[in-house]
Design a protein around this motif. Structure first.
Motif, PDB file in Angstrom:
ATOM      1  N   PRO A  88       0.832  -1.208   0.000  1.00 29.92           N
ATOM      2  CA  PRO A  88       0.000   0.000   0.000  1.00 29.92           C
ATOM      3  C   PRO A  88       0.871   1.264   0.000  1.00 29.92           C
ATOM      4  O   PRO A  88       1.954   1.285   0.599  1.00 29.92           O
ATOM      5  N   ARG A  89       0.400   2.298  -0.656  1.00 28.46           N
ATOM      6  CA  ARG A  89       1.188   3.542  -0.777  1.00 28.46           C
ATOM      7  C   ARG A  89       1.607   4.090   0.580  1.00 28.46           C
ATOM      8  O   ARG A  89       2.691   4.633   0.720  1.00 28.46           O
ATOM      9  N   THR A  90       0.741   3.942   1.565  1.00 24.77           N
ATOM     10  CA  THR A  90       1.043   4.494   2.884  1.00 24.77           C
ATOM     11  C   THR A  90       2.193   3.765   3.579  1.00 24.77           C
ATOM     12  O   THR A  90       2.778   4.288   4.514  1.00 24.77           O
ATOM     13  N   LEU A  91       2.522   2.561   3.117  1.00 21.80           N
ATOM     14  CA  LEU A  91       3.583   1.777   3.757  1.00 21.80           C
ATOM     15  C   LEU A  91       4.843   1.659   2.905  1.00 21.80           C
ATOM     16  O   LEU A  91       5.825   1.065   3.331  1.00 21.80           O
ATOM     17  N   ARG A  92       4.829   2.205   1.698  1.00 25.57           N
ATOM     18  CA  ARG A  92       5.973   2.053   0.796  1.00 25.57           C
ATOM     19  C   ARG A  92       7.244   2.666   1.352  1.00 25.57           C
ATOM     20  O   ARG A  92       8.326   2.115   1.184  1.00 25.57           O
ATOM     21  N   GLN A  93       7.133   3.787   2.025  1.00 23.69           N
ATOM     22  CA  GLN A  93       8.325   4.408   2.590  1.00 23.69           C
ATOM     23  C   GLN A  93       8.889   3.549   3.724  1.00 23.69           C
ATOM     24  O   GLN A  93      10.093   3.352   3.816  1.00 23.69           O
ATOM     25  N   ALA A  94       8.035   3.001   4.561  1.00 21.96           N
ATOM     26  CA  ALA A  94       8.478   2.171   5.682  1.00 21.96           C
ATOM     27  C   ALA A  94       9.107   0.863   5.188  1.00 21.96           C
ATOM     28  O   ALA A  94      10.121   0.411   5.720  1.00 21.96           O
ATOM     29  N   ILE A  95       8.518   0.267   4.159  1.00 29.45           N
ATOM     30  CA  ILE A  95       9.020  -1.005   3.646  1.00 29.45           C
ATOM     31  C   ILE A  95      10.143  -0.778   2.646  1.00 29.45           C
ATOM     32  O   ILE A  95      11.063  -1.594   2.548  1.00 29.45           O
TER      33      ILE A  95
ATOM     34  N   ALA B 179       0.368 -15.268   1.504  1.00 32.97           N
ATOM     35  CA  ALA B 179       0.062 -15.088   2.929  1.00 32.97           C
ATOM     36  C   ALA B 179       1.297 -14.601   3.683  1.00 32.97           C
ATOM     37  O   ALA B 179       1.194 -13.712   4.536  1.00 32.97           O
ATOM     38  N   ASP B 180       2.469 -15.148   3.352  1.00 32.75           N
ATOM     39  CA  ASP B 180       3.708 -14.696   3.982  1.00 32.75           C
ATOM     40  C   ASP B 180       3.998 -13.234   3.646  1.00 32.75           C
ATOM     41  O   ASP B 180       4.375 -12.446   4.520  1.00 32.75           O
ATOM     42  N   LEU B 181       3.815 -12.876   2.375  1.00 33.41           N
ATOM     43  CA  LEU B 181       4.072 -11.494   1.956  1.00 33.41           C
ATOM     44  C   LEU B 181       3.104 -10.524   2.621  1.00 33.41           C
ATOM     45  O   LEU B 181       3.501  -9.458   3.097  1.00 33.41           O
ATOM     46  N   LYS B 182       1.836 -10.906   2.696  1.00 32.59           N
ATOM     47  CA  LYS B 182       0.843 -10.031   3.325  1.00 32.59           C
ATOM     48  C   LYS B 182       1.069  -9.927   4.833  1.00 32.59           C
ATOM     49  O   LYS B 182       0.817  -8.887   5.430  1.00 32.59           O
ATOM     50  N   SER B 183       1.570 -10.975   5.423  1.00 29.92           N
ATOM     51  CA  SER B 183       1.915 -10.929   6.836  1.00 29.92           C
ATOM     52  C   SER B 183       3.067  -9.955   7.056  1.00 29.92           C
ATOM     53  O   SER B 183       3.072  -9.197   8.029  1.00 29.92           O
ATOM     54  N   GLU B 184       4.031  -9.973   6.143  1.00 26.00           N
ATOM     55  CA  GLU B 184       5.158  -9.028   6.217  1.00 26.00           C
ATOM     56  C   GLU B 184       4.660  -7.588   6.105  1.00 26.00           C
ATOM     57  O   GLU B 184       5.114  -6.709   6.834  1.00 26.00           O
ATOM     58  N   ILE B 185       3.724  -7.349   5.206  1.00 24.31           N
ATOM     59  CA  ILE B 185       3.149  -6.009   5.052  1.00 24.31           C
ATOM     60  C   ILE B 185       2.386  -5.623   6.321  1.00 24.31           C
ATOM     61  O   ILE B 185       2.496  -4.499   6.808  1.00 24.31           O
ATOM     62  N   ALA B 186       1.639  -6.565   6.880  1.00 23.85           N
ATOM     63  CA  ALA B 186       0.847  -6.294   8.084  1.00 23.85           C
ATOM     64  C   ALA B 186       1.731  -5.917   9.267  1.00 23.85           C
ATOM     65  O   ALA B 186       1.323  -5.135  10.124  1.00 23.85           O
TER      66      ALA B 186
END
Length: 165
Positions: A34-41, A67-74
Motif C-alpha cells: 500500500p502507498r502508505t507503507l511504501r516508505q516504511a518497507i 500469505a507470507d508477503l501479506k503478513s510481512e506487510i501487516a
C-alpha cells in the motif's frame, strides 16, 4: 487452421504471479505494498520465489507465499508489531484478503482458514476427531476458533495489541 488452446498458451489464473525475467524462468508470488507503507518497507511490491518454472505448480504454491508477503506487510501496518502474536498477524492478513475477495475466492479462503485453524487446534493439544471450528469452544480450540472468526471477518476487530489470539 492452427488454434492455440488456452492451456497450451499458458493462460488462466495468474493473480499474484509474475515471471520477471520472462518465459521459462522462475515464477514469483507478488504482493503490492500500500502507498502508505511504501516508505516504511522501501518497496512498491514484495516478491517471493516459488522455486518453479511450472505454472501449474506456481498456481498451487502462490497462496502460502502470498500469505507470507501479506503478513510481512501487516507487520509494518501495526505499531509495535514485532511484539505481536504471529497468529494474529496471519489472521489479519487473511482477513484483509477475505474482505476484498469475490465469492468464489472467499470460499477457497474459508477452506484455507479452517485448515489452518485445525492445525492451531492440534498444536494446542486438540484431537482431530473432536475438532468443531464453529462449535462450543473448549480450552484447546479457543485459539483456533478466535483465529477463524478474526480471519473470516466474523468477529469485530479489537485492539490487537491488548487482546492477542
Amino acid at each position: 487452421m492452427n488454434v492455440i488452446l488456452r492451456a497450451e498458451k499458458g493462460g488462466g489464473d495468474r493473480r499474484y504471479l509474475t515471471q520477471p525475467r520472462g518465459e521459462g524462468t522462475t515464477w514469483y508470488a507478488v504482493a503490492e505494498v500500500p502507498r502508505t507503507l511504501r516508505q516504511a518497507i522501501g518497496k512498491k511490491r514484495l516478491l517471493k520465489s516459488l522455486e518453479t518454472t511450472d505454472l501449474r505448480v506456481a498456481r498451487i504454491a502462490r497462496w502460502n507465499a502470498v500469505a507470507d508477503l501479506k503478513s510481512e506487510i501487516a507487520k509494518h501496518r501495526m505499531p509495535g508489531s514485532e511484539d505481536q502474536d504471529p497468529l494474529l498477524l496471519e489472521a489479519m492478513a487473511l482477513r484483509e484478503e477475505f474482505v476484498r475477495a469475490d465469492a468464489a475466492r472467499r470460499n477457497d479462503l474459508m477452506y484455507q482458514i479452517t485448515d489452518r485453524a485445525e492445525e492451531i487446534d492440534l498444536a494446542a493439544g486438540g484431537i482431530r476427531e473432536d475438532y468443531a471450528p464453529f462449535g462450543e469452544p473448549r480450552a484447546a480450540t479457543k485459539q483456533a476458533t478466535e483465529f477463524i472468526q478474526l480471519a473470516s471477518a466474523k468477529a469485530k476487530l479489537r485492539n490487537a495489541s491488548a487482546n492477542p489470539i
